[in-house]
Write a protein that holds these residues in place. Structure first.
Motif, short mmCIF file in Angstrom:
data_model
loop_
_atom_site.label_atom_id
_atom_site.label_comp_id
_atom_site.label_asym_id
_atom_site.label_seq_id
_atom_site.Cartn_x
_atom_site.Cartn_y
_atom_site.Cartn_z
N PRO A 118 -9.60 6.97 -3.07
CA PRO A 118 -8.26 6.98 -3.68
C PRO A 118 -8.26 7.23 -5.18
CG PRO A 118 -8.47 5.15 -2.14
CD PRO A 118 -9.84 5.72 -2.31
N GLU A 119 -9.36 6.92 -5.87
CA GLU A 119 -9.42 7.19 -7.31
C GLU A 119 -9.40 8.68 -7.62
OE1 GLU A 119 -12.31 4.30 -9.50
OE2 GLU A 119 -13.00 4.48 -7.42
N ARG A 124 -16.74 7.41 -14.44
CA ARG A 124 -17.84 7.68 -15.36
C ARG A 124 -18.31 6.42 -16.08
NH1 ARG A 124 -18.77 13.07 -16.67
NH2 ARG A 124 -17.41 14.53 -15.56
N ASP A 125 -17.54 5.36 -16.02
CA ASP A 125 -17.91 4.14 -16.74
C ASP A 125 -18.09 2.93 -15.83
OD1 ASP A 125 -15.31 3.51 -16.05
OD2 ASP A 125 -14.52 3.64 -18.08
N GLY A 126 -18.02 3.16 -14.52
CA GLY A 126 -18.25 2.07 -13.58
C GLY A 126 -17.03 1.25 -13.25
N ARG A 127 -15.92 1.49 -13.95
CA ARG A 127 -14.70 0.73 -13.66
C ARG A 127 -13.98 1.31 -12.45
NH1 ARG A 127 -11.16 0.37 -18.97
NH2 ARG A 127 -11.72 2.59 -19.08
N LEU A 128 -13.11 0.49 -11.84
CA LEU A 128 -12.31 0.94 -10.71
C LEU A 128 -10.95 1.38 -11.24
CD1 LEU A 128 -12.25 1.10 -7.54
CD2 LEU A 128 -11.03 -1.09 -7.62
N TYR A 129 -10.64 2.66 -11.03
CA TYR A 129 -9.41 3.21 -11.56
C TYR A 129 -8.26 3.11 -10.57
CZ TYR A 129 -11.80 4.91 -15.68
OH TYR A 129 -12.49 4.96 -16.86
N ARG A 130 -7.07 3.35 -11.05
CA ARG A 130 -5.87 3.24 -10.21
C ARG A 130 -5.93 4.24 -9.06
NH1 ARG A 130 0.51 3.73 -11.96
NH2 ARG A 130 1.20 1.88 -10.80
N ASP A 197 -1.86 0.00 -3.99
CA ASP A 197 -2.34 -1.10 -4.83
C ASP A 197 -3.00 -2.18 -3.97
OD1 ASP A 197 -1.43 0.19 -7.07
OD2 ASP A 197 0.40 -1.02 -7.28
N GLU A 198 -2.46 -2.43 -2.79
CA GLU A 198 -3.07 -3.41 -1.89
C GLU A 198 -4.47 -2.95 -1.45
OE1 GLU A 198 -2.24 -5.52 2.50
OE2 GLU A 198 -0.84 -4.03 1.69
N ILE A 199 -4.59 -1.67 -1.15
CA ILE A 199 -5.89 -1.12 -0.75
C ILE A 199 -6.90 -1.21 -1.90
CG2 ILE A 199 -7.09 1.01 -0.08
CD1 ILE A 199 -4.46 1.79 1.40
N MET A 200 -6.47 -0.86 -3.10
CA MET A 200 -7.37 -0.90 -4.25
C MET A 200 -7.79 -2.33 -4.58
SD MET A 200 -7.76 2.25 -4.74
CE MET A 200 -8.86 2.12 -6.15
N GLY A 208 -16.37 -5.89 -6.91
CA GLY A 208 -16.49 -6.70 -8.12
C GLY A 208 -16.34 -5.90 -9.40
N GLN A 209 -15.84 -4.68 -9.32
CA GLN A 209 -15.72 -3.83 -10.50
C GLN A 209 -14.62 -4.30 -11.44
OE1 GLN A 209 -15.60 -0.31 -7.66
NE2 GLN A 209 -16.16 0.73 -9.59
N GLU A 210 -14.81 -4.02 -12.71
CA GLU A 210 -13.74 -4.19 -13.68
C GLU A 210 -12.66 -3.16 -13.38
OE1 GLU A 210 -12.89 -3.62 -18.47
OE2 GLU A 210 -14.96 -3.72 -17.74
N VAL A 211 -11.40 -3.57 -13.51
CA VAL A 211 -10.29 -2.68 -13.18
C VAL A 211 -9.80 -1.94 -14.42
CG1 VAL A 211 -7.91 -2.58 -12.35
CG2 VAL A 211 -9.55 -4.11 -11.24
N ALA A 212 -9.64 -0.65 -14.31
CA ALA A 212 -9.03 0.16 -15.36
C ALA A 212 -7.59 0.43 -14.93
CB ALA A 212 -9.78 1.47 -15.55
N ASP A 213 -6.64 -0.04 -15.68
CA ASP A 213 -5.24 0.04 -15.28
C ASP A 213 -4.64 1.41 -15.64
OD1 ASP A 213 -2.88 -0.77 -14.15
OD2 ASP A 213 -2.14 -1.75 -15.98
N ARG A 214 -5.31 2.45 -15.17
CA ARG A 214 -4.81 3.82 -15.36
C ARG A 214 -5.53 4.73 -14.38
NH1 ARG A 214 -8.48 6.84 -18.56
NH2 ARG A 214 -10.06 5.59 -19.65
N TYR A 215 -5.01 5.95 -14.26
CA TYR A 215 -5.65 6.92 -13.39
C TYR A 215 -6.91 7.46 -14.07
CZ TYR A 215 -1.34 7.00 -10.67
OH TYR A 215 -0.26 6.64 -9.90
N ASN A 216 -7.85 7.85 -13.25
CA ASN A 216 -9.09 8.41 -13.77
C ASN A 216 -8.87 9.86 -14.19
OD1 ASN A 216 -11.74 8.83 -14.43
ND2 ASN A 216 -12.51 8.83 -12.34
#
Length: 222
Positions: A118-119, A124-130, A197-200, A208-216
């Motif tokens: 879905p991202e 590129r930085d290991g975070r989970l994007y919207r 959002d529920e799926i993400m 356990g990834q840090e969340v990035a509150d934006r699209y990649n």
């Protein structure tokens, strides 16, 4: 078909030898009927590893460019993608995105398993994007359950930009299926956003990834 099956039988043990995958929650994937496997995206390997460790074939969409690469590398790429049921599609633009979703819906209508990130682009930085809402559209249109999937370690084995993978250990976690219905979710853009959002959130709990509150943005230097 026999060549495809044979290649898969060769790739599966080779992947276990090279990547020593730790697979968790494999029984969460329904063995029959349509199902969507929604996974985080850290490496090109993600779409290769999931079909090789899942309990059933999983079709992913792949850029048609991968099927047209020249030379030995191109042949190897085509062989591997064909073996794991990858489907060539044109990427880029709204129309091609809609066409890709229609192809995916056809896979699900045939009672098969379909994998999606879905991202969109690899992190590129290991975070989970919207997540983009195509995954919710598929779930609502098909009625298929969504199995959240987390991959860990694929970015170390083949980082973005690396030409070839290197040996290492990866973990693949299959989560509890999410059942989405139009009756519960409603319709329209807000419903698709809420389902996505529920799926993400389910993916993040597994990874356990840090969340990035934006699209990649694949063109961003970050």
């Amino acid at each position: 078909m026999l060549m495809q099956t044979g290649t898969r039988l060769v790739l599966a043990p080779l992947s276990r030898l090279a990547f020593r995958p730790v697979v968790e929650g494999r029984d969460n994937v329904p063995r029959h009927g349509p199902v969507i496997l929604a996974a985080n995206h850290l490496s090109f390997l993600d779409s290769v590893v999931i079909p090789l460790v899942a309990p059933r074939p999983v079709a992913f969409l792949a850029k048609d460019d991968y099927f047209r690469q020249p030379g030995v590398k191109g042949w190897l790429t085509r062989t591997c993608l064909t073996a794991i049921d990858a489907i060539a599609v044109e990427r880029g633009g709204h129309r091609s995105a809609q066409a890709s979703l229609r192809v995916a819906l056809g896979v699900l209508a045939a009672g098969r398993a379909f994998g999606i990130h879905p991202e969109g682009s690899r992190s590129r930085d290991g975070r989970l994007y919207r997540g983009r809402t195509g995954v919710a559209w598929l779930a609502l249109a098909s009625g298929a359950p969504v199995v959240p999937v987390a991959l860990l370690g694929t970015d170390r084995i083949q980082p973005v930009g690396a030409r070839l993978p290197r040996p290492g250990r990866i973990t693949v976690r299959f989560g509890t299926p999410l059942h989405v219905t139009r009756q519960a979710a409603g319709s329209g853009g807000q419903a698709r956003r809420a389902v996505t959002d529920e799926i993400m959130t389910a993916i993040q709990k597994l990874s356990g990834q840090e969340v990035a509150d934006r699209y990649n943005d694949p063109h961003s230097p970050s």
